[in-house]
Design a protein around this motif. Structure first.
Motif, PDB file in Angstrom:
ATOM      1  N   ALA A 201       0.843  -1.208   0.000  1.00  0.00           N
ATOM      2  CA  ALA A 201       0.000   0.000   0.000  1.00  0.00           C
ATOM      3  C   ALA A 201       0.875   1.254   0.000  1.00  0.00           C
ATOM      4  N   VAL A 202       0.475   2.247  -0.817  1.00  0.00           N
ATOM      5  CA  VAL A 202       1.183   3.534  -0.849  1.00  0.00           C
ATOM      6  C   VAL A 202       0.162   4.685  -0.819  1.00  0.00           C
ATOM      7  N   PRO A 203      -0.677   4.749   0.202  1.00  0.00           N
ATOM      8  CA  PRO A 203      -1.712   5.789   0.243  1.00  0.00           C
ATOM      9  C   PRO A 203      -1.143   7.196   0.257  1.00  0.00           C
ATOM     10  N   HIS A 204       0.063   7.363   0.794  1.00  0.00           N
ATOM     11  CA  HIS A 204       0.698   8.672   0.856  1.00  0.00           C
ATOM     12  C   HIS A 204       1.161   9.163  -0.514  1.00  0.00           C
ATOM     13  N   LEU A 205       1.196   8.264  -1.497  1.00  0.00           N
ATOM     14  CA  LEU A 205       1.605   8.636  -2.854  1.00  0.00           C
ATOM     15  C   LEU A 205       0.430   8.639  -3.833  1.00  0.00           C
ATOM     16  N   GLU A 206      -0.737   8.228  -3.363  1.00  0.00           N
ATOM     17  CA  GLU A 206      -1.911   8.143  -4.232  1.00  0.00           C
ATOM     18  C   GLU A 206      -2.745   9.414  -4.136  1.00  0.00           C
ATOM     19  N   VAL A 207      -2.074  10.518  -4.290  1.00  0.00           N
ATOM     20  CA  VAL A 207      -2.728  11.832  -4.290  1.00  0.00           C
ATOM     21  C   VAL A 207      -2.250  12.595  -5.525  1.00  0.00           C
ATOM     22  N   ALA A 208      -3.004  13.611  -5.897  1.00  0.00           N
ATOM     23  CA  ALA A 208      -2.669  14.377  -7.097  1.00  0.00           C
ATOM     24  C   ALA A 208      -1.251  14.938  -7.023  1.00  0.00           C
ATOM     25  N   GLY A 209      -0.523  14.777  -8.105  1.00  0.00           N
ATOM     26  CA  GLY A 209       0.816  15.348  -8.203  1.00  0.00           C
ATOM     27  C   GLY A 209       1.925  14.470  -7.685  1.00  0.00           C
ATOM     28  N   ARG A 210       1.603  13.268  -7.194  1.00  0.00           N
ATOM     29  CA  ARG A 210       2.654  12.419  -6.631  1.00  0.00           C
ATOM     30  C   ARG A 210       2.871  11.120  -7.407  1.00  0.00           C
ATOM     31  N   ALA A 211       2.256  10.979  -8.541  1.00  0.00           N
ATOM     32  CA  ALA A 211       2.430   9.745  -9.322  1.00  0.00           C
ATOM     33  C   ALA A 211       3.903   9.501  -9.653  1.00  0.00           C
ATOM     34  N   TYR A 212       4.655  10.556  -9.869  1.00  0.00           N
ATOM     35  CA  TYR A 212       6.088  10.429 -10.215  1.00  0.00           C
ATOM     36  C   TYR A 212       6.879   9.810  -9.065  1.00  0.00           C
ATOM     37  N   ALA A 213       6.337   9.881  -7.852  1.00  0.00           N
ATOM     38  CA  ALA A 213       7.065   9.444  -6.663  1.00  0.00           C
ATOM     39  C   ALA A 213       6.882   7.968  -6.363  1.00  0.00           C
ATOM     40  N   ARG A 214       6.144   7.251  -7.210  1.00  0.00           N
ATOM     41  CA  ARG A 214       5.980   5.804  -7.034  1.00  0.00           C
ATOM     42  C   ARG A 214       7.128   5.081  -7.728  1.00  0.00           C
ATOM     43  N   THR A 215       8.020   4.521  -6.955  1.00  0.00           N
ATOM     44  CA  THR A 215       9.234   3.922  -7.499  1.00  0.00           C
ATOM     45  C   THR A 215       9.461   2.523  -6.930  1.00  0.00           C
ATOM     46  N   HIS A 216      10.196   1.727  -7.707  1.00  0.00           N
ATOM     47  CA  HIS A 216      10.599   0.395  -7.260  1.00  0.00           C
ATOM     48  C   HIS A 216      12.102   0.319  -7.002  1.00  0.00           C
ATOM     49  N   LEU A 217      12.889   1.088  -7.747  1.00  0.00           N
ATOM     50  CA  LEU A 217      14.353   1.061  -7.617  1.00  0.00           C
ATOM     51  C   LEU A 217      14.867   2.396  -7.124  1.00  0.00           C
TER      52      LEU A 217
END
Length: 217
Positions: A201-217
């Motif tokens: 779960a990444v609820p802190h990144l599932e807000v407008a403007g933070r899609a770029y911050a979802r990373t795996h590496l």
């Protein structure tokens, strides 16, 4: 016994090709940790105790979350040494470490299979030993009093899923590959064993403007 919340560290040094160079958060990794801490405070998440590995990226992530707790630092929560084993894999089997995620998706299960079969001479620890320490520390924390927060790494979280769910090698590899930076995972102790109640779960990144911050590496 109580819930255990596992958190993967924030994004580390993505340009690294060795353990030491990788072990520090990027600027984005620090931001991910701050956002996660803010989200937990805003939603009323309270923990009675906290744990993290000894690695720098674990400690930096925990500090950025600003929980107000003093963590128990436990080396059993440290990541498997993937870069070290990848170098051994290249030397002994001629398979080089890929430079992109697509290549890594193929590389990880191949390396895990060779490692599990004892095919990496000089590996820092055996597959069985790593699996055993993950199970040991997970069950030990789960047996404690009050809700526990654990900041660790993606490989360890993948093996925690294997311990709880009996994952085979393919599913284990997929679990490890799926784990996002600063993601949240929850385990509930039951009379029959440990049950996974939340994964990645990444609820802190599932807000407008933070899609770029979802990373795996």
């Amino acid at each position: 016994m109580s819930h255990v919340t596992l958190v993967r560290h924030g994004q580390a040094n993505t340009e690294a090709r060795d353990e030491l160079s990788y072990d520090r958060l990027s600027d984005l990794g620090h931001q991910q940790a701050r956002w996660l801490g803010e989200h937990m405070r805003a939603t009323g998440e309270v923990f009675a105790r906290a744990y993290c590995g000894t690695l720098r990226r674990h400690r930096e992530t925990f500090a950025g979350m600003d929980t107000g707790l003093e963590p128990v630092v436990d080396a059993r929560l440290n990541e498997l040494e993937y870069f070290t084993m990848a170098q051994l894999y290249a030397e002994q089997h001629g398979v080089t470490l890929p430079s992109d995620r697509e290549g890594f998706i193929l590389h990880l299960p191949q390396l895990f299979t060779v490692w599990s079969e004892g095919g990496l001479k000089g590996a820092p620890e055996s597959f069985a030993d790593f699996e055993a320490r993950v199970s040991e520390v997970l069950h030990e924390i789960a047996a404690g009093e009050g809700r526990a927060l654990v900041v660790t790494s993606g490989g360890l979280i993948g093996f925690a899923m294997r311990s709880c769910m009996g994952l085979g090698m393919g599913a284990l590899a997929h679990a490890c590959l799926a784990v996002e930076n600063s993601s949240v995972h929850r385990i509930q102790p039951l009379a029959t064993g440990l049950a996974v109640t939340q994964f990645n779960a990444v609820p802190h990144l599932e807000v407008a403007g933070r899609a770029y911050a979802r990373t795996h590496l």
